[in-house]
Design a protein around this motif. Sequence first.
Motif, mmCIF file in Angstrom:
data_model
loop_
_atom_site.group_PDB
_atom_site.id
_atom_site.type_symbol
_atom_site.label_atom_id
_atom_site.label_comp_id
_atom_site.label_asym_id
_atom_site.label_seq_id
_atom_site.Cartn_x
_atom_site.Cartn_y
_atom_site.Cartn_z
ATOM 1 N N GLY A 179 0.772 -1.233 0.000
ATOM 2 C CA GLY A 179 0.000 0.000 0.000
ATOM 3 C C GLY A 179 0.804 1.284 0.000
ATOM 4 O O GLY A 179 0.223 2.366 0.064
ATOM 5 N N PHE A 180 2.144 1.201 -0.099
ATOM 6 C CA PHE A 180 2.928 2.430 -0.151
ATOM 7 C C PHE A 180 2.991 2.939 -1.590
ATOM 8 O O PHE A 180 3.320 2.174 -2.502
ATOM 9 C CB PHE A 180 4.354 2.181 0.360
ATOM 10 N N PRO A 181 2.679 4.209 -1.834
ATOM 11 C CA PRO A 181 2.182 5.221 -0.886
ATOM 12 C C PRO A 181 0.664 5.414 -0.935
ATOM 13 O O PRO A 181 0.092 6.034 -0.057
ATOM 14 C CB PRO A 181 2.880 6.488 -1.373
ATOM 15 N N LEU A 182 0.001 4.873 -1.978
ATOM 16 C CA LEU A 182 -1.413 5.167 -2.193
ATOM 17 C C LEU A 182 -2.286 4.689 -1.048
ATOM 18 O O LEU A 182 -3.280 5.335 -0.696
ATOM 19 C CB LEU A 182 -1.885 4.529 -3.506
ATOM 20 N N GLY A 183 -1.925 3.552 -0.452
ATOM 21 C CA GLY A 183 -2.742 3.010 0.623
ATOM 22 C C GLY A 183 -2.902 3.957 1.792
ATOM 23 O O GLY A 183 -3.953 3.977 2.448
ATOM 24 N N TYR A 184 -1.872 4.756 2.062
ATOM 25 C CA TYR A 184 -1.968 5.725 3.153
ATOM 26 C C TYR A 184 -3.025 6.785 2.839
ATOM 27 O O TYR A 184 -3.786 7.200 3.720
ATOM 28 C CB TYR A 184 -0.612 6.385 3.389
ATOM 29 N N LEU A 185 -3.082 7.238 1.584
ATOM 30 C CA LEU A 185 -4.078 8.235 1.195
ATOM 31 C C LEU A 185 -5.487 7.648 1.251
ATOM 32 O O LEU A 185 -6.427 8.309 1.706
ATOM 33 C CB LEU A 185 -3.771 8.741 -0.213
ATOM 34 N N LEU A 186 -5.627 6.407 0.790
ATOM 35 C CA LEU A 186 -6.932 5.752 0.846
ATOM 36 C C LEU A 186 -7.394 5.570 2.288
ATOM 37 O O LEU A 186 -8.573 5.758 2.602
ATOM 38 C CB LEU A 186 -6.862 4.402 0.139
ATOM 39 N N ARG A 236 0.619 -0.087 -7.921
ATOM 40 C CA ARG A 236 0.820 -1.528 -7.723
ATOM 41 C C ARG A 236 2.258 -1.916 -8.018
ATOM 42 O O ARG A 236 2.848 -2.766 -7.336
ATOM 43 C CB ARG A 236 -0.136 -2.322 -8.612
ATOM 44 N N VAL A 237 2.830 -1.317 -9.035
ATOM 45 C CA VAL A 237 4.228 -1.588 -9.376
ATOM 46 C C VAL A 237 5.150 -0.968 -8.335
ATOM 47 O O VAL A 237 6.095 -1.605 -7.857
ATOM 48 C CB VAL A 237 4.552 -1.045 -10.780
ATOM 49 N N LEU A 238 4.862 0.265 -7.953
ATOM 50 C CA LEU A 238 5.719 0.980 -7.010
ATOM 51 C C LEU A 238 5.800 0.276 -5.664
ATOM 52 O O LEU A 238 6.876 0.177 -5.061
ATOM 53 C CB LEU A 238 5.206 2.411 -6.831
ATOM 54 N N GLN A 239 4.687 -0.243 -5.169
ATOM 55 C CA GLN A 239 4.683 -0.837 -3.833
ATOM 56 C C GLN A 239 5.558 -2.088 -3.740
ATOM 57 O O GLN A 239 5.970 -2.471 -2.641
ATOM 58 C CB GLN A 239 3.254 -1.153 -3.395
ATOM 59 N N ARG A 240 5.823 -2.725 -4.879
ATOM 60 C CA ARG A 240 6.654 -3.927 -4.860
ATOM 61 C C ARG A 240 8.067 -3.643 -4.362
ATOM 62 O O ARG A 240 8.744 -4.539 -3.859
ATOM 63 C CB ARG A 240 6.708 -4.555 -6.255
ATOM 64 N N ALA A 241 8.502 -2.408 -4.505
ATOM 65 C CA ALA A 241 9.841 -2.038 -4.031
ATOM 66 C C ALA A 241 9.863 -1.794 -2.527
ATOM 67 O O ALA A 241 10.944 -1.606 -1.953
ATOM 68 C CB ALA A 241 10.323 -0.793 -4.771
ATOM 69 N N PHE A 242 8.685 -1.818 -1.884
ATOM 70 C CA PHE A 242 8.593 -1.512 -0.454
ATOM 71 C C PHE A 242 7.764 -2.583 0.257
ATOM 72 O O PHE A 242 6.685 -2.295 0.795
ATOM 73 C CB PHE A 242 7.972 -0.128 -0.260
ATOM 74 N N PRO A 243 8.242 -3.845 0.283
ATOM 75 C CA PRO A 243 7.457 -4.934 0.874
ATOM 76 C C PRO A 243 7.348 -4.870 2.391
ATOM 77 O O PRO A 243 6.635 -5.678 2.990
ATOM 78 C CB PRO A 243 8.214 -6.187 0.421
ATOM 79 N N HIS A 244 8.065 -3.926 3.018
ATOM 80 C CA HIS A 244 7.992 -3.773 4.475
ATOM 81 C C HIS A 244 7.410 -2.420 4.849
ATOM 82 O O HIS A 244 7.637 -1.931 5.970
ATOM 83 C CB HIS A 244 9.371 -3.965 5.092
ATOM 84 N N THR A 245 6.666 -1.820 3.923
ATOM 85 C CA THR A 245 6.058 -0.514 4.162
ATOM 86 C C THR A 245 4.637 -0.518 3.630
ATOM 87 O O THR A 245 4.378 -1.037 2.549
ATOM 88 C CB THR A 245 6.854 0.602 3.449
ATOM 89 N N PRO A 247 0.105 0.315 4.913
ATOM 90 C CA PRO A 247 -0.910 0.135 5.962
ATOM 91 C C PRO A 247 -1.660 -1.177 5.895
ATOM 92 O O PRO A 247 -2.572 -1.399 6.686
ATOM 93 C CB PRO A 247 -1.858 1.313 5.696
ATOM 94 N N GLY A 248 -1.295 -2.044 4.946
ATOM 95 C CA GLY A 248 -1.934 -3.347 4.844
ATOM 96 C C GLY A 248 -0.916 -4.468 4.961
ATOM 97 O O GLY A 248 0.279 -4.268 4.700
ATOM 98 N N LEU A 249 -1.377 -5.637 5.343
ATOM 99 C CA LEU A 249 -0.493 -6.771 5.597
ATOM 100 C C LEU A 249 -1.085 -8.021 4.963
ATOM 101 O O LEU A 249 -2.279 -8.279 5.095
ATOM 102 C CB LEU A 249 -0.339 -6.928 7.113
ATOM 103 N N VAL A 250 -0.248 -8.784 4.256
ATOM 104 C CA VAL A 250 -0.633 -10.091 3.719
ATOM 105 C C VAL A 250 0.284 -11.136 4.352
ATOM 106 O O VAL A 250 1.506 -10.964 4.388
ATOM 107 C CB VAL A 250 -0.516 -10.146 2.184
ATOM 108 N N ALA A 251 -0.302 -12.204 4.853
ATOM 109 C CA ALA A 251 0.474 -13.257 5.510
ATOM 110 C C ALA A 251 0.164 -14.606 4.865
ATOM 111 O O ALA A 251 -0.986 -14.908 4.558
ATOM 112 C CB ALA A 251 0.161 -13.317 7.003
#
Length: 257
Positions: A179-186, A236-245, A247-251
Amino acid sequence: MASASPAAGPPSVMNAVAPLAPNAWLRYDVVKRMLPAGVTDVLEIGCGQGSLGARLAQHYHYLGVEPDRASWAVAQQRIRAAGHGEVRNITSGEIGAQRFDLVCAFEVLEHLEDDAAALKEWAGRLRARGWLLLSVPAFQHRYGPGDELAGHFRRYDPPAMAALLAGCGFAEIEIRQYGFPLGYLLETGRNVIGRRRLAAAAATSVAERTAGSGRHLQPSGRGLGAATRWGTAPFRVLQRAFPHTGPGLVARARLAG
């Protein structure tokens, strides 16, 4: 994504009949890359309106369960459009003795007061060495009006999620944020809406808020669905570079044994 059923139709079909909300697009980009190999039978618990389930149903022997009847009715139409799979208007406890290679639960666990009991029940739905794949909102310190309005009991810090899964009989635990960075805005937008609507929702139960959350802010038309798809594509492409950043979590975890 491993295919265990007839060839899937073109993605454009699913994007039209089962549009994803913006945050769901961000989540799905991570989920589809964490789907384990060697899976045939998939159970999705709390499948909501079936947007993600319709995509899973094109590749696996899929069963979705959704207790909210209004959401189930939409999910049923979408799963039929996928051409494969089934969705039932029941809870996971009413499935019976059927077992699966993979159990999914996206944005469900945070709605359940006893999350450990739920995870143990889901583990009981798995075949030996089966997989669990779930998503939840990340970080308890980010709990806000949007969470309260949606009927969330909590959010999850990654170490707490790992410990919870291990304590419920799972191993090979992998956790990614998204979700970085769009998820924070959502999320900010959801909190603004939540703050405005909480007073009116004060008389509703957590269960009622949970049922409504599956229908909240969902795109209903082809045009809006296309806009969310293309609008989220660069993020969606950008967030792949930040797998530890994010507001959402997938386990993802595997049943120990």
